[in-house]
Design an enzyme around this catalytic site. Structure first.
Site, PDB file in Angstrom:
ATOM      1  N   GLU A 132       0.831  -1.218   0.000  1.00 15.01           N
ATOM      2  CA  GLU A 132       0.000   0.000   0.000  1.00 15.01           C
ATOM      3  C   GLU A 132       0.856   1.255   0.000  1.00 15.01           C
ATOM      4  O   GLU A 132       0.777   2.061   0.925  1.00 15.01           O
ATOM      5  CB  GLU A 132      -0.884   0.014   1.260  1.00 15.01           C
ATOM      6  CG  GLU A 132      -1.702  -1.228   1.501  1.00 15.01           C
ATOM      7  CD  GLU A 132      -2.282  -1.285   2.928  1.00 15.01           C
ATOM      8  OE1 GLU A 132      -1.890  -0.458   3.780  1.00 15.01           O
ATOM      9  OE2 GLU A 132      -3.116  -2.164   3.171  1.00 15.01           O
ATOM     10  N   PRO A 133       1.705   1.462  -1.002  1.00 13.53           N
ATOM     11  CA  PRO A 133       2.535   2.665  -0.973  1.00 13.53           C
ATOM     12  C   PRO A 133       1.728   3.917  -1.330  1.00 13.53           C
ATOM     13  O   PRO A 133       0.852   3.881  -2.188  1.00 13.53           O
ATOM     14  CB  PRO A 133       3.591   2.390  -2.054  1.00 13.53           C
ATOM     15  CG  PRO A 133       2.930   1.446  -3.000  1.00 13.53           C
ATOM     16  CD  PRO A 133       1.932   0.648  -2.210  1.00 13.53           C
ATOM     17  N   GLY A 134       2.023   5.003  -0.649  1.00 12.11           N
ATOM     18  CA  GLY A 134       1.399   6.288  -0.964  1.00 12.11           C
ATOM     19  C   GLY A 134       2.472   7.295  -1.336  1.00 12.11           C
ATOM     20  O   GLY A 134       2.766   7.541  -2.509  1.00 12.11           O
ATOM     21  N   ARG A 135       3.124   7.810  -0.294  1.00 10.88           N
ATOM     22  CA  ARG A 135       4.134   8.856  -0.474  1.00 10.88           C
ATOM     23  C   ARG A 135       5.180   8.519  -1.533  1.00 10.88           C
ATOM     24  O   ARG A 135       5.543   9.362  -2.354  1.00 10.88           O
ATOM     25  CB  ARG A 135       4.843   9.075   0.871  1.00 10.88           C
ATOM     26  CG  ARG A 135       5.818  10.216   0.893  1.00 10.88           C
ATOM     27  CD  ARG A 135       6.666  10.187   2.178  1.00 10.88           C
ATOM     28  NE  ARG A 135       5.882   9.991   3.370  1.00 10.88           N
ATOM     29  CZ  ARG A 135       5.300  10.971   4.068  1.00 10.88           C
ATOM     30  NH1 ARG A 135       5.455  12.228   3.701  1.00 10.88           N
ATOM     31  NH2 ARG A 135       4.578  10.702   5.147  1.00 10.88           N
ATOM     32  N   TYR A 158       3.996  18.388  11.207  1.00  9.82           N
ATOM     33  CA  TYR A 158       5.054  17.542  11.755  1.00  9.82           C
ATOM     34  C   TYR A 158       6.456  18.112  11.565  1.00  9.82           C
ATOM     35  O   TYR A 158       7.411  17.365  11.398  1.00  9.82           O
ATOM     36  CB  TYR A 158       5.041  16.104  11.196  1.00  9.82           C
ATOM     37  CG  TYR A 158       3.930  15.619  10.330  1.00  9.82           C
ATOM     38  CD1 TYR A 158       2.900  14.869  10.904  1.00  9.82           C
ATOM     39  CD2 TYR A 158       3.934  15.821   8.959  1.00  9.82           C
ATOM     40  CE1 TYR A 158       1.893  14.339  10.102  1.00  9.82           C
ATOM     41  CE2 TYR A 158       2.933  15.293   8.158  1.00  9.82           C
ATOM     42  CZ  TYR A 158       1.922  14.556   8.738  1.00  9.82           C
ATOM     43  OH  TYR A 158       0.940  14.031   7.960  1.00  9.82           O
ATOM     44  N   CYS A 197      -2.733  33.589   9.497  1.00 10.13           N
ATOM     45  CA  CYS A 197      -2.545  34.195  10.813  1.00 10.13           C
ATOM     46  C   CYS A 197      -2.306  33.134  11.880  1.00 10.13           C
ATOM     47  O   CYS A 197      -3.163  32.876  12.725  1.00 10.13           O
ATOM     48  CB  CYS A 197      -3.755  35.051  11.165  1.00 10.13           C
ATOM     49  SG  CYS A 197      -4.001  36.312   9.926  1.00 10.13           S
TER      50      CYS A 197
HETATM   51  C1  LIG Z   1      -1.214   6.123   4.942  1.00  3.03           C
HETATM   52  C2  LIG Z   1      -1.280   4.679   4.762  1.00  3.03           C
HETATM   53  C3  LIG Z   1      -0.500   4.061   3.784  1.00  3.03           C
HETATM   54  C4  LIG Z   1       0.489   4.799   2.920  1.00  3.03           C
HETATM   55  O1  LIG Z   1       1.557   5.311   3.645  1.00  3.03           O
HETATM   56  P1  LIG Z   1       2.774   6.025   2.857  1.00  3.03           P
HETATM   57  O2  LIG Z   1       3.713   6.377   3.936  1.00  3.03           O
HETATM   58  O3  LIG Z   1       2.200   7.217   2.181  1.00  3.03           O
HETATM   59  O4  LIG Z   1       3.321   5.039   1.895  1.00  3.03           O
HETATM   60  C5  LIG Z   1      -0.656   2.712   3.596  1.00  3.03           C
HETATM   61  N1  LIG Z   1      -1.527   1.987   4.336  1.00  3.03           N
HETATM   62  C6  LIG Z   1      -2.287   2.544   5.296  1.00  3.03           C
HETATM   63  C7  LIG Z   1      -3.222   1.709   6.066  1.00  3.03           C
HETATM   64  C8  LIG Z   1      -2.189   3.912   5.539  1.00  3.03           C
HETATM   65  O5  LIG Z   1      -2.935   4.459   6.495  1.00  3.03           O
END
Ligand SMILES: *Cc1c(COP(=O)(O)O)cnc(C)c1O
Length: 426
Positions: free
Chosen positions: A284-287, A327, A355
């Site tokens: 599940e990659p996002g970033r 953060y 502000c």
């Molecule tokens: C946010 C999240 C991700 C993705 O995380 P990244 O750091 O963006 O890769 C994957 N799985 C779950 C359950 C998340 O909450």
């Protein structure tokens, strides 16, 4: 002096001292569409995905893009067309990803607080899997599924108690976190879930944190997960897929995360050694798919020298770029126009117009700028637009997706009417 290279941003570069994303000049885009402006590289996103796909070549694996990192429709569409599934965390994300053309059965639903309504909508849509995060949620999901005469495919999110060595706000796999089910309670919880008629156990999942730049936490989490799979299967509950979550970091400030393909090469060696190499795998990659594909272009409004600090006040703010305020995150900031004459630099805090003293984008940056110059805030593809707000009644920025020398406006700048839609005077 020639313009600097921008390591970690392969599709962001200076061309004759003007900053470009792929073959598009950022100054021209800013003049055309205004600032603040998010600009993304399509090639960068597809390259990042390809690194995972190379890592998994020949395996039964699926990349589920964690869309909360950047949920703009065109980006979801790009990943859907490239074969991705999606990791969602709300009913809104489900609606969005379906609107972008994703297949429901490639969607997995994570999150600690799914409502009954969200569960029902996702069940009726036929999503691939619910990643269940608590024992209470198991009972509710069972009830909702039975009420609809359906069976919910589930995996249980396990908290492997591994330290991802990242910022506390983005570490999710330690004992004190709200996420997942404690390692020690996992087998028991699987046995309970397997006995419920509205649920069908299909997998196991974990996600230990975000912006992880070392491989050890992944290797440790994998060992702990595989131990659990062995004990769950020994109890007669088959686990079809193993989901290792996301969290791989990107280079914001000299960070050196492993490359996705190299990391997965190592992890697959371990999986093979433990006899799980042919199991269906999910990640599940996002970033790491979108973060370094994006920049935010902003214009310098005022220079404000002070006794203790000099401020460079720009037209982007914490409502556009919330990560520093949330953060203390670092974004590299560079000028759109590089000046080979090396004018003298001064040290500034780059701040926005909101502000709040927390409204800063970069502290103590050496810049040679004046009012009217434009800057690019790098690594702005993940957790920026998707976290943006209308605070201070600021309109949300526009977004551009660049493909070679073509640019597509994928989100127009909000108009005031967009902000007050749904509001009523007394
Ligand atoms: C946010 C999240 C991700 C993705 O995380 P990244 O750091 O963006 O890769 C994957 N799985 C779950 C359950 C998340 O909450």
């Amino acid at each position: 002096m020639s313009a600097p290279q921008l390591p970690g941003h392969p599709h962001v570069h200076y061309q004759q001292d003007q900053l470009q994303v792929e073959g598009c000049d950022l100054g021209e885009l800013a003049s055309l569409h205004g600032t603040p402006l998010f600009v993304y590289s399509k090639a960068s996103m597809l390259d990042a995905l390809a690194a995972y796909q190379r890592g998994f070549a020949g395996r039964n694996a699926r990349v589920c893009y964690a869309m909360k990192a950047n949920s703009s429709l065109a980006i979801l569409q790009l990943f859907a067309k490239a074969g991705c599934g999606f990791d969602i965390v709300s009913g809104g994300e489900l609606a969005r990803v379906l609107a972008a053309g994703a297949q429901a059965d490639k969607v997995i639903f994570s999150g600690v607080g799914k409502t009954r309504t969200e569960m029902a909508v996702a069940l009726k849509a036929g999503i691939g899997c619910f990643n269940v995060e608590s024992e209470a949620e198991i009972d509710v999901l069972n009830e909702v599924a039975l009420g609809l005469n359906l069976q919910a495919p589930i995996s249980i999110r396990v908290n492997p108690n591994v330290d991802p060595k990242t910022h506390p706000y983005i570490s999710t796999g330690l004992k004190g976190n709200k996420f997942g089910i404690a390692h020690e309670r996992t087998l028991m919880t699987y046995q309970r879930a397997a006995a419920l008629p509205g649920l069908k156990v299909v997998g196991i999942d974990c996600h230990i944190g975000s912006q992880i730049t070392e491989e050890t936490p992944y290797l440790d989490a994998m060992d702990r997960m595989l131990d659990l799979v062995e004990s769950i299967e020994a109890a007669g509950i088959p686990i079809h897929h193993i989901d290792f979550g996301g969290g791989l970091g990107i280079n914001y400030n000299g960070d050196t995360p492993p490359a996705a393909d190299a990391l997965w090469h190592k992890l697959l060696v371990k999986l093979d050694a433990r006899g799980f190499g042919q199991r269906q795998l999910m990640i599940e990659p996002g970033r790491s798919l979108v973060g370094n594909a994006g920049v935010c272009v902003t214009e310098v409004l005022y220079m404000k020298p002070g006794e203790q600090k000099n401020f460079c006040i720009v037209d982007a703010a914490m409502n556009d770029l919330p990560r520093p305020a949330m953060y203390q995150a670092f974004h590299t900031i560079v000028p759109l126009q590089y000046s080979p004459a090396q004018p003298s630099t001064e040290v500034f805090d780059v701040v926005g117009p909101v502000c709040e003293s927390g409204d800063w984008i970069g502290h103590d940056r050496a810049l040679a700028v004046k009012a009217g110059d434009r800057l690019a805030v790098l690594s702005a593809g993940a957790y920026c637009m998707s976290m943006s707000s209308n605070y201070n009644s600021r309109s949300k920025a526009a977004e551009i997706l660049v493909d070679g020398t073509n640019s597509h406006l994928i989100r127009q700048r909000d108009e005031f009417a967009d902000q007050i839609r749904g509001e009523k005077l007394l």
